[in-house]
Scaffold this motif. Sequence first.
Motif, PDB file in Angstrom:
ATOM      1  N   LYS A 151      -5.628 104.411 112.018  1.00  0.00           N
ATOM      2  CA  LYS A 151      -5.949 105.833 111.897  1.00  0.00           C
ATOM      3  C   LYS A 151      -6.102 106.432 113.296  1.00  0.00           C
ATOM      4  O   LYS A 151      -6.514 105.726 114.232  1.00  0.00           O
ATOM      5  N   ARG A 182      -7.175 118.088 108.099  1.00  0.00           N
ATOM      6  CA  ARG A 182      -7.357 116.961 107.179  1.00  0.00           C
ATOM      7  C   ARG A 182      -7.897 115.737 107.918  1.00  0.00           C
ATOM      8  O   ARG A 182      -8.817 115.063 107.455  1.00  0.00           O
ATOM      9  N   GLN A 223     -11.509 116.252 108.856  1.00  0.00           N
ATOM     10  CA  GLN A 223     -12.332 116.165 107.641  1.00  0.00           C
ATOM     11  C   GLN A 223     -12.559 114.697 107.289  1.00  0.00           C
ATOM     12  O   GLN A 223     -13.678 114.291 106.984  1.00  0.00           O
ATOM     13  N   GLU A 224     -11.500 113.908 107.385  1.00  0.00           N
ATOM     14  CA  GLU A 224     -11.597 112.479 107.062  1.00  0.00           C
ATOM     15  C   GLU A 224     -12.454 111.734 108.085  1.00  0.00           C
ATOM     16  O   GLU A 224     -13.289 110.903 107.722  1.00  0.00           O
TER      17      GLU A 224
END
Length: 163
Positions: free
Chosen positions: A94, A149, A152-153
């Motif tokens: 990530k 996004r 937010q994650e």
Amino acid sequence: MTVPYEYFVTMTVGYQQERPANLWRKQGEEWEFLSLIDWQWRNVKDTNAKYPPMPEKLRAVSAERAREMEADRKSWVIHWAHYADEADWRDGEKPTTVVRRRHSPENRYDEVFRRANTWGPTTAVYEFTHSRASNPPHLVEISANEAERILQELRGISGATDL
């Protein structure tokens, strides 16, 4: 009677998509640009920009389109997912955060979203594009929605990409 403004954009090329880089307006011989730093119109003579762009770099837009573009602040910003290095990206890790660039005629402003949930200055874009650092980060261009996004994650907050 005052002469109406004529509106123009310059385009950014060399990224994933061609996009408007800056919004300009002209009234008579006076040129102004929309500052992407403070979102105010600035007379080019009063800034370090000094001169309007070359005519071949300009694309005319209607006053209505210029108002729409002025209101859509996110469209002027380039976002990247930030990875510690290219190996992490290739391994499917990530991203660690998001980086963004606002390239205004008076200044270029690169920011990273920090652990304190604020934007702050960064050299990551320079390090990635110039590859002079011994261990540059790896950046992958993303949309504003994708940046939102990711943040937010990673951080559990919304609205981080608002300007």
